[in-house]
Write a protein that holds these residues in place. Structure first.
Motif, PDB file in Angstrom:
ATOM      1  N   ASP A  37       0.052   9.973   0.608  1.00 52.70           N
ATOM      2  CA  ASP A  37      -0.601   8.513   0.438  1.00 52.70           C
ATOM      3  C   ASP A  37      -1.430   8.594  -0.471  1.00 52.70           C
ATOM      4  O   ASP A  37      -1.717   7.319  -1.277  1.00 52.70           O
ATOM      5  CB  ASP A  37      -0.788   7.701   1.813  1.00 52.70           C
ATOM      6  CG  ASP A  37       0.087   7.530   2.708  1.00 52.70           C
ATOM      7  OD1 ASP A  37       1.223   7.376   2.214  1.00 52.70           O
ATOM      8  OD2 ASP A  37      -0.232   7.345   3.838  1.00 52.70           O
ATOM      9  N   THR A  38      -2.873   9.380  -0.863  1.00 50.47           N
ATOM     10  CA  THR A  38      -4.010   9.782  -1.126  1.00 50.47           C
ATOM     11  C   THR A  38      -3.384   9.460  -2.517  1.00 50.47           C
ATOM     12  O   THR A  38      -4.292   8.911  -3.950  1.00 50.47           O
ATOM     13  CB  THR A  38      -4.831  10.414  -1.210  1.00 50.47           C
ATOM     14  OG1 THR A  38      -5.122  11.089   0.513  1.00 50.47           O
ATOM     15  CG2 THR A  38      -5.204  10.794  -1.765  1.00 50.47           C
ATOM     16  N   PHE A  39      -2.073  10.318  -3.097  1.00 53.14           N
ATOM     17  CA  PHE A  39      -1.350  10.654  -4.256  1.00 53.14           C
ATOM     18  C   PHE A  39      -0.996   9.408  -5.203  1.00 53.14           C
ATOM     19  O   PHE A  39      -1.349   9.136  -6.204  1.00 53.14           O
ATOM     20  CB  PHE A  39      -0.304  11.826  -4.376  1.00 53.14           C
ATOM     21  CG  PHE A  39      -0.854  12.726  -4.587  1.00 53.14           C
ATOM     22  CD1 PHE A  39      -1.856  13.384  -4.118  1.00 53.14           C
ATOM     23  CD2 PHE A  39       0.496  13.829  -3.948  1.00 53.14           C
ATOM     24  CE1 PHE A  39      -2.274  14.724  -3.882  1.00 53.14           C
ATOM     25  CE2 PHE A  39       0.355  15.086  -3.929  1.00 53.14           C
ATOM     26  CZ  PHE A  39      -1.420  15.648  -3.930  1.00 53.14           C
ATOM     27  N   VAL A  40      -0.540   8.145  -4.311  1.00 57.11           N
ATOM     28  CA  VAL A  40       0.528   6.954  -4.431  1.00 57.11           C
ATOM     29  C   VAL A  40      -0.888   6.016  -4.547  1.00 57.11           C
ATOM     30  O   VAL A  40      -0.931   5.461  -5.585  1.00 57.11           O
ATOM     31  CB  VAL A  40       0.838   6.694  -3.470  1.00 57.11           C
ATOM     32  CG1 VAL A  40       1.808   5.157  -3.745  1.00 57.11           C
ATOM     33  CG2 VAL A  40       1.783   7.648  -3.307  1.00 57.11           C
ATOM     34  N   LYS A  41      -2.447   6.246  -3.805  1.00 58.11           N
ATOM     35  CA  LYS A  41      -3.204   4.589  -4.335  1.00 58.11           C
ATOM     36  C   LYS A  41      -4.326   5.318  -5.440  1.00 58.11           C
ATOM     37  O   LYS A  41      -4.728   4.085  -5.755  1.00 58.11           O
ATOM     38  CB  LYS A  41      -3.801   4.596  -3.205  1.00 58.11           C
ATOM     39  CG  LYS A  41      -5.233   5.859  -2.485  1.00 58.11           C
ATOM     40  CD  LYS A  41      -5.392   5.203  -1.143  1.00 58.11           C
ATOM     41  CE  LYS A  41      -6.635   6.620  -0.819  1.00 58.11           C
ATOM     42  NZ  LYS A  41      -7.129   5.965   0.446  1.00 58.11           N
ATOM     43  N   LEU A  42      -4.257   6.244  -5.730  1.00 60.29           N
ATOM     44  CA  LEU A  42      -5.340   6.542  -6.533  1.00 60.29           C
ATOM     45  C   LEU A  42      -5.362   6.359  -7.360  1.00 60.29           C
ATOM     46  O   LEU A  42      -4.014   6.282  -7.958  1.00 60.29           O
ATOM     47  CB  LEU A  42      -5.430   8.234  -6.704  1.00 60.29           C
ATOM     48  CG  LEU A  42      -6.492   9.086  -5.666  1.00 60.29           C
ATOM     49  CD1 LEU A  42      -6.436  10.562  -5.588  1.00 60.29           C
ATOM     50  CD2 LEU A  42      -8.259   8.565  -5.482  1.00 60.29           C
ATOM     51  N   LYS A  43      -5.177   5.523  -8.970  1.00 59.94           N
ATOM     52  CA  LYS A  43      -6.383   4.708  -9.873  1.00 59.94           C
ATOM     53  C   LYS A  43      -6.387   6.264 -10.648  1.00 59.94           C
ATOM     54  O   LYS A  43      -7.484   6.789 -10.788  1.00 59.94           O
ATOM     55  CB  LYS A  43      -6.846   3.859 -10.141  1.00 59.94           C
ATOM     56  CG  LYS A  43      -6.254   3.072  -9.248  1.00 59.94           C
ATOM     57  CD  LYS A  43      -4.516   2.769  -9.395  1.00 59.94           C
ATOM     58  CE  LYS A  43      -3.529   1.422  -8.759  1.00 59.94           C
ATOM     59  NZ  LYS A  43      -2.399   1.745  -8.686  1.00 59.94           N
ATOM     60  N   THR A  44      -6.460   5.639 -11.847  1.00 59.59           N
ATOM     61  CA  THR A  44      -7.092   6.838 -13.107  1.00 59.59           C
ATOM     62  C   THR A  44      -8.708   6.721 -12.653  1.00 59.59           C
ATOM     63  O   THR A  44      -9.374   5.893 -12.645  1.00 59.59           O
ATOM     64  CB  THR A  44      -7.234   6.142 -14.132  1.00 59.59           C
ATOM     65  OG1 THR A  44      -5.309   6.100 -14.823  1.00 59.59           O
ATOM     66  CG2 THR A  44      -7.782   6.640 -15.369  1.00 59.59           C
ATOM     67  N   GLY A  45      -8.713   7.681 -13.148  1.00 61.97           N
ATOM     68  CA  GLY A  45     -11.147   8.459 -12.346  1.00 61.97           C
ATOM     69  C   GLY A  45     -10.826   8.116 -10.854  1.00 61.97           C
ATOM     70  O   GLY A  45     -11.714   8.664 -10.700  1.00 61.97           O
ATOM     71  N   GLY A  46      -9.330   8.303  -9.497  1.00 58.15           N
ATOM     72  CA  GLY A  46     -10.329   8.390  -8.399  1.00 58.15           C
ATOM     73  C   GLY A  46     -10.316   9.858  -8.054  1.00 58.15           C
ATOM     74  O   GLY A  46      -9.283  10.136  -8.480  1.00 58.15           O
TER      75      GLY A  46
END
Length: 186
Positions: A141-150
């Motif tokens: 879930d973290t891999f999917v939701k993270l955006k650039t720079g996250g």
């Protein structure tokens, strides 16, 4: 000859035959050139750069065309070899870097998962992000939701051992396709 009153039919037929012969030779020459160019384009389209064209023709134009086509194929072969070499070079760098790297597409298919990422996540192989749910659903879930720079800090449990994983994401476009690059370290 046709307009003269002294019609020599044999001469008229000979001239007409010569014209037909010359036109047919011209058509064959054009067809041959078109076939060579079509064959060259097919080689490129089907990614078969092993073809060569004979340069032993008596016709200077055909010889020049075949030489140019052979040179173009040689340049394409050289460029492909260079590109493949660079790909292997960068692939080896990615595999040997100490930080875990993982890239995946929007559909969840994983393109790259280096040795460090496999070691951190304790998996041998993963083709889809969903394969990593066995490690942790929160991780996926973290891999999917993270955006650039996250950035995200995760705790993963492996039996009695708990590791803290620092995860960083960058979104990229590769060949008109969105790809996410995840870097992770303990």
């Amino acid at each position: 000859l046709v307009a003269s009153s002294n019609r020599n039919y044999l001469l008229i037929l000979s001239v007409l035959g010569a014209i037909v012969f010359q036109v047919s030779k011209l058509m064959k020459s054009l067809e041959s050139s078109n076939e060579n160019i079509a064959s060259f384009l097919d080689s490129i389209r089907f990614d078969d750069l092993s073809q060569t064209f004979k340069t032993d023709s008596h016709d200077a134009g055909v010889k020049k065309l075949h030489t140019e086509l052979n040179e173009a194929l040689a340049r394409l072969r050289f460029t492909r070899k260079e590109k493949d070499s660079e790909y292997q070079f960068f692939k080896n760098i990615v595999q040997h870097v100490a930080i875990g790297l993982l890239t995946f597409k929007k559909d969840g298919s994983i393109q790259i998962m280096n040795s460090a990422a496999k070691r951190l996540l304790r998996v041998n192989k993963a083709d889809q992000l969903s394969d990593l749910k066995e490690v942790s659903e929160t991780l996926v879930d973290t891999f999917v939701k993270l955006k650039t720079g996250g950035r995200e800090l995760l705790r993963l449990k492996f039996g009695d051992e708990t590791i803290q994983l620092s995860v960083f994401a960058i979104e990229l476009t590769l060949r008109d396709e969105e790809v996410k690059l995840i870097s992770m370290s303990n």
